[in-house]
Design an enzyme around this catalytic site. Sequence first.
Site, short mmCIF file in Angstrom:
data_model
loop_
_atom_site.label_atom_id
_atom_site.label_comp_id
_atom_site.label_asym_id
_atom_site.label_seq_id
_atom_site.Cartn_x
_atom_site.Cartn_y
_atom_site.Cartn_z
N TRP A 120 -24.65 2.52 76.96
CA TRP A 120 -23.83 2.59 78.18
C TRP A 120 -23.01 1.29 78.27
CZ3 TRP A 120 -24.80 7.05 77.47
CH2 TRP A 120 -25.39 7.98 78.31
N ASN A 139 -19.55 9.35 79.94
CA ASN A 139 -20.72 10.15 79.59
C ASN A 139 -20.62 11.50 80.31
OD1 ASN A 139 -23.43 10.86 78.68
ND2 ASN A 139 -24.07 10.49 80.81
N GLU A 140 -20.51 12.55 79.50
CA GLU A 140 -20.55 13.94 79.99
C GLU A 140 -19.58 14.26 81.11
OE1 GLU A 140 -24.79 14.72 80.57
OE2 GLU A 140 -25.06 14.95 78.41
N TYR A 189 -28.89 20.61 75.01
CA TYR A 189 -30.08 20.61 75.89
C TYR A 189 -30.42 22.02 76.35
CZ TYR A 189 -29.63 15.55 76.13
OH TYR A 189 -29.57 14.22 75.81
N GLU A 222 -25.85 13.91 71.36
CA GLU A 222 -27.12 13.87 72.11
C GLU A 222 -27.79 15.20 71.87
OE1 GLU A 222 -27.33 13.19 76.30
OE2 GLU A 222 -25.78 11.66 76.33
N TRP A 281 -31.44 11.97 71.36
CA TRP A 281 -31.69 11.37 72.68
C TRP A 281 -33.18 11.43 72.92
CZ3 TRP A 281 -28.51 9.23 76.49
CH2 TRP A 281 -29.16 8.93 77.69
#
Length: 375
Positions: A84, A197-198, A273, A306, A336
Site C-alpha cells: 500500500w 486498490n480495487e 475471491y 491477488e 494474498w
Amino acid sequence: MKLSSTLLSLASLALATALPKNPSVPRSTSSFSSTSGLQFTIDGTTGYFAGTNSYWIGFLTDDADVDLVMSDLKSSGLKILRVWGFNDVTTKPSDGTVWYQLHENGQSTINTGADGLQRLDYVVSSAEQHDIKLIINFVNYWTDYGGMSAYVSAYGGSTETDFYNSTTMQAAYQNYIKAVVSRYSNSSAVFAWELANEPRCQGCDTSVLYDWIEQTSKYIKSLDSEHLVCIGDEGFGLDTDSDGSYPYTYGEGLNFTKNLGIETIDFATLHLYPDSWGTSDDWGNGWITAHGAACEAVGKPCLLEEYGVTSNHCSVEAPWQQTALNTTGVSGDLFWQYGDDLSTGESPNDGNTIYYGTSDYTCLVTDHVAAIDNA
Ligand SMILES: *[C@@H]1O[C@H](CO)[C@@H](O)[C@H](O)[C@H]1NC(C)=O
Ligand SMILES: *[C@@H]1O[C@H](CO)[C@@H](O)[C@H](O)[C@H]1NC(C)=O
Ligand SMILES: *[C@@H]1O[C@H](CO)[C@@H](O)[C@H](O)[C@H]1NC(C)=O
Ligand SMILES: *[C@@H]1O[C@H](CO)[C@@H](O)[C@H](O)[C@H]1NC(C)=O
C-alpha cells in the site's frame, strides 16, 4: 482485498523506540522492469514471476522487520511484492502512528516525516537491497487506511465514487501521486505504479472509470515515463468467455478489455475471491483463462494480482497457480497475503495469510517457484 476492521490495528501501533534517520534511497543502474509482448521482464529475465502482497509493510516502524520480510521473500524466490502506497487519515493521529496523508477541511497534507513517507522510503531501499520489485498504489477504493472516502469527507460529496470526477479531489490525488512518484522515480525496485486498490463505481457508466484511468495513467507517465503503470482493479467486466456470473458483469463500472486498451496502461490486473463473489473455487480456473485470452487479444500481459481463500489454502490455490502458469497471456501471480513472524508477533492474519515456513508456504511458494523454474 477489503480488510475487516480488526485487521487495522497495525495502523495504530505506537512507534517503538528511536525512529530511523531519513534513509536514503540508493539509485540503481540496472534497468527497470518492463513488458515484452505478453510477458514481464525483470532484471533482464523475461518470463513468469511469483510474488505476494503485504499491505502493512510500509506501516511497520522497525527497519529490521522490513529487512526480515525482504530477506525471506528473496530466499523463497518471490520476486514481486505489492504494497500500500497510501495511508490516508481525516484526523491527525497521535505521534508515533504512521500516516501518509491527512485530508481535512478541503485541504490535504502529505506527511514526509519519520512517521510518514520515510517508512515507505525504507521499504523501497530494502527492496533495492534484496532485488525485490514493488507495486505501489496510491489510494484505496475501500475505507481501510482512509480510501476515497477520506477525500470525499474533506472535499464534499455524497459517495466514494464522487472521487473519480471531482476536480478538487483529483487535484489532491494527483498531488499525492506526484509526491510518491518523484521520490522513487529513479528506483529499479519499483515494478509498477498502480492507480488504486480495487477501484469500482457501482452502477456507473464504464466511461467514468475509463476516463479516470486514462487521465491518471497519462499523468503518471508524464511524471515518469520509464516505469510500468497498472490499474489495480479486480478484472470485472468481461463478456468474452463470460458464464454470466457476477464478476464478469459490468455492474461495478469496469470494462476490462476497454480499460486495458488505454495506451498508458501497460498490463492488466485481476483478483480472485470466490468466497466473496459467490462462485465456486474451481470457477477460478476459468476466470484466469478468460483473462489470459483477453490479455492475449489486446497484446499486454495479465497479472493475477491477488487471490485467496480462508481455508484449504493449498488444495484450492495450487490449481489456480498451475492454471495461471500454463495460460498464455498471464505472466505472474501474487498470493494474498504474505505472513511472517515480526518483532511485534505474527503479521496480520485475515484467514488468507500464508505464513513463511509453514506447510502451506511449501505448497504455494516453494513448490510453485520450482514449477516456474522448470516450466
Ligand atoms: C532522478 O534522477 C534525475 C536525473 O539523474 C535527477 O535529476 C533527480 O533528482 C533524481 N531524483 C531522485 C528522486 O533521486
Ligand atoms: C460524476 O459521475 C457521476 C456518475 O457516477 C455523475 O452522476 C455525476 O454527475 C458526475 N459529476 C460530474 C461533475 O461530472
Ligand atoms: C467493453 O469494451 C469492449 C472493447 O472496447 C467493447 O467491444 C465492448 O462492447 C464493451 N462492453 C460493454 C458492455 O461496454
Ligand atoms: C494447466 O493447469 C491445470 C491445473 O489447474 C491442469 O488441469 C492442466 O492440465 C494444465 N495444462 C497444461 C497444458 O499443462
